[in-house]
Design a protein around this motif. Sequence first.
Motif, PDB file in Angstrom:
ATOM      1  N   THR A 146       0.969  -1.190  -0.050  1.00 52.38           N
ATOM      2  CA  THR A 146      -0.134   0.090  -0.113  1.00 52.38           C
ATOM      3  C   THR A 146       0.872   1.153  -0.039  1.00 52.38           C
ATOM      4  O   THR A 146       1.756   1.412   0.888  1.00 52.38           O
ATOM      5  CB  THR A 146      -0.983  -0.041   1.165  1.00 52.38           C
ATOM      6  N   SER A 148       1.184   5.827  -1.469  1.00 53.03           N
ATOM      7  CA  SER A 148       0.667   6.848  -1.630  1.00 53.03           C
ATOM      8  C   SER A 148       1.050   7.530  -2.912  1.00 53.03           C
ATOM      9  O   SER A 148       0.258   8.549  -3.071  1.00 53.03           O
ATOM     10  CB  SER A 148       0.714   7.644  -0.404  1.00 53.03           C
ATOM     11  N   GLY A 150       2.191   6.268  -6.177  1.00 56.58           N
ATOM     12  CA  GLY A 150       2.452   5.690  -7.424  1.00 56.58           C
ATOM     13  C   GLY A 150       3.751   5.314  -7.555  1.00 56.58           C
ATOM     14  O   GLY A 150       4.451   4.685  -8.556  1.00 56.58           O
ATOM     15  N   THR A 152       6.194   2.074  -7.904  1.00 60.18           N
ATOM     16  CA  THR A 152       6.267   0.802  -8.551  1.00 60.18           C
ATOM     17  C   THR A 152       7.638   0.132  -8.780  1.00 60.18           C
ATOM     18  O   THR A 152       8.647   0.932  -8.754  1.00 60.18           O
ATOM     19  CB  THR A 152       5.490   0.864  -9.855  1.00 60.18           C
ATOM     20  N   THR A 191      -3.533  -4.118  -9.041  1.00 60.34           N
ATOM     21  CA  THR A 191      -3.425  -2.791  -8.487  1.00 60.34           C
ATOM     22  C   THR A 191      -5.012  -2.136  -8.311  1.00 60.34           C
ATOM     23  O   THR A 191      -5.604  -2.221  -9.477  1.00 60.34           O
ATOM     24  CB  THR A 191      -2.499  -1.787  -9.259  1.00 60.34           C
ATOM     25  N   VAL A 192      -5.207  -1.674  -7.312  1.00 61.67           N
ATOM     26  CA  VAL A 192      -6.518  -1.164  -6.806  1.00 61.67           C
ATOM     27  C   VAL A 192      -6.439   0.096  -6.112  1.00 61.67           C
ATOM     28  O   VAL A 192      -5.448   0.276  -5.272  1.00 61.67           O
ATOM     29  CB  VAL A 192      -7.465  -1.973  -6.093  1.00 61.67           C
ATOM     30  N   ALA A 193      -7.229   1.044  -6.306  1.00 63.16           N
ATOM     31  CA  ALA A 193      -7.228   2.361  -5.714  1.00 63.16           C
ATOM     32  C   ALA A 193      -8.215   2.084  -4.387  1.00 63.16           C
ATOM     33  O   ALA A 193      -9.189   1.731  -4.250  1.00 63.16           O
ATOM     34  CB  ALA A 193      -7.911   3.477  -6.544  1.00 63.16           C
ATOM     35  N   ARG A 194      -7.463   2.769  -3.258  1.00 67.00           N
ATOM     36  CA  ARG A 194      -8.086   2.490  -1.867  1.00 67.00           C
ATOM     37  C   ARG A 194      -8.161   3.933  -1.385  1.00 67.00           C
ATOM     38  O   ARG A 194      -7.139   4.324  -0.525  1.00 67.00           O
ATOM     39  CB  ARG A 194      -7.437   1.512  -0.867  1.00 67.00           C
ATOM     40  N   TYR A 197      -4.843   6.059  -1.408  1.00 65.12           N
ATOM     41  CA  TYR A 197      -3.754   5.034  -1.526  1.00 65.12           C
ATOM     42  C   TYR A 197      -3.946   4.390  -2.740  1.00 65.12           C
ATOM     43  O   TYR A 197      -4.966   4.256  -3.236  1.00 65.12           O
ATOM     44  CB  TYR A 197      -3.536   4.340  -0.289  1.00 65.12           C
ATOM     45  N   TRP A 198      -2.947   3.627  -3.029  1.00 65.00           N
ATOM     46  CA  TRP A 198      -2.874   2.497  -4.161  1.00 65.00           C
ATOM     47  C   TRP A 198      -2.553   1.169  -3.372  1.00 65.00           C
ATOM     48  O   TRP A 198      -1.590   1.244  -2.512  1.00 65.00           O
ATOM     49  CB  TRP A 198      -1.944   2.745  -5.213  1.00 65.00           C
ATOM     50  N   HIS A 199      -3.038   0.276  -3.675  1.00 60.26           N
ATOM     51  CA  HIS A 199      -3.055  -1.033  -3.249  1.00 60.26           C
ATOM     52  C   HIS A 199      -2.714  -2.263  -4.124  1.00 60.26           C
ATOM     53  O   HIS A 199      -3.231  -2.237  -5.175  1.00 60.26           O
ATOM     54  CB  HIS A 199      -4.094  -1.681  -2.114  1.00 60.26           C
ATOM     55  N   GLU A 200      -1.597  -2.758  -3.909  1.00 61.42           N
ATOM     56  CA  GLU A 200      -1.192  -4.021  -5.053  1.00 61.42           C
ATOM     57  C   GLU A 200      -1.108  -5.262  -4.128  1.00 61.42           C
ATOM     58  O   GLU A 200      -0.617  -5.460  -2.953  1.00 61.42           O
ATOM     59  CB  GLU A 200       0.350  -3.667  -5.706  1.00 61.42           C
TER      60      GLU A 200
END
Length: 350
Positions: A146, A148, A150, A152, A191-194, A197-200
Motif C-alpha cells: 500500500t 501513496s 504511485g 512501482t 493494483t486497486v485504488a483505496r 492510496y494505491w494497493h497492490e
Amino acid sequence: MTNHMYKLNSFALALLFSLGLVACGGGGGGGTTTPSGSVLPEVPVSIPASTYLAGSAELGGWNVLQRARVLCGFGALTQNTQLDAAALSHARYLNSISLASGTSILSHYETVTTDPYYTGYYPWDRTTYWGYGNQVAEIIEATSWTYSSGYTSPLQQRGADSMLTLLNTVYHLIGGMYDGADVGFGADLQTVARGVYWHEEYRFGSLNGYQNSARRIKLGAGNLATYPCQGSTGIPTVFVPANESPNPFPAMTSTSQTVGPPIYLKVDAGQVLNVTSSSITQGGVRVPTTVLTNANDPNLDSYGQPYIRTNEAFVVPTSALNPSSTYQVSLSGTINGAPFTRSFAMSTGQ
C-alpha cells in the motif's frame, strides 16, 4: 505469514511479506570494494533459453534460479508450459480471492471453487489438471503493498527478488533445489485504488517436477552440491526465521531476531550426509554457525518425519553477515561414511 507442507515426495512452501505505505529501494553491482571487504566478480553462467517475456517477473525468477542451480551444480531446468500454466493460474487465483475478500491471502490450497481461476485443491491437483502429473514441488511468495505516490518496481526485478528471497531460507531452499528437471513460473500483479492510496497484490510461484526417473536430476554417488557455492554473489546478509513456516528456529519468534543466510548441502536421496565441521570467516574473523540436520530438525511433516532428509543439511551463521563482503566457507563431513571437504568463497549483497 508462511506455511509448508509435504505429500509423499512432493511438497509446497509459501512466503508472504506486507510492506508499508511508502516504499523505495536502491541497488548496486558486484565487483566493488567497500570498507568491509572486496566483493567477488560475477562468474559467467550459461542460462538455458526460455519463452518468458522480457521484463516479466517470470523471467526474473527464471534467471535467478537457473543461475543458482547451474553455478552450484544442482542442474539446469527445462521450462514446462504445463507447469507455467498451473503456476500462473494459482497466482491469479490468490490475487482474485485476496481482492474479493479485502484480506491478503497466500496458500497452497484452493478452496473457492467458484473462483474463475480455481483448478484444484492441492498443487499436485492443479498440475494434474494442466496435464503434467503430480510429482511436483511448489514454492510461492507474495507481497501486499500500500503506497501513496504511485510507487512501482519493474516486474522482472520483482521476480528476481522473489526468487532470491525464497532461496534465502531453509525449507524453501530445499524446494528451489528439488530433483525435478522441469520447471514453470507464474506471477500476477493487481493494483486497486483505496481512497488516497494505491494497493497492490503480487503473487509469484514456481513449480518444479518430474514425471519419470529420466527427468529426475541426480548428482551422482558421493557428489555434494551446496548453495551458496564458489562464486555466488549478492547473497542476502540476513535471514529472518520468523518469516518462514514452519520456523526452523522456533525460539526466534520476532522478526527482529535474525541469523545469517543458510547454506544448503545436498547429496542424492538414499545417501546419508553428515557434517562434522563448518566455518565461515571474513577478514580473519570467524562467524559462529549452527547446523540443522535430519536429527535435529525442529519440525515434522504430516507423516511425522523431519522436513530435512538424511541426504541434506544446513549450516547457518548465527549472526548477520556484513554487506558487500566476501566470506570463506569451509565444510567437512562424510557421505555414506566416506569423508568429504568443501571450501568456497561467496559474496554478500548490499
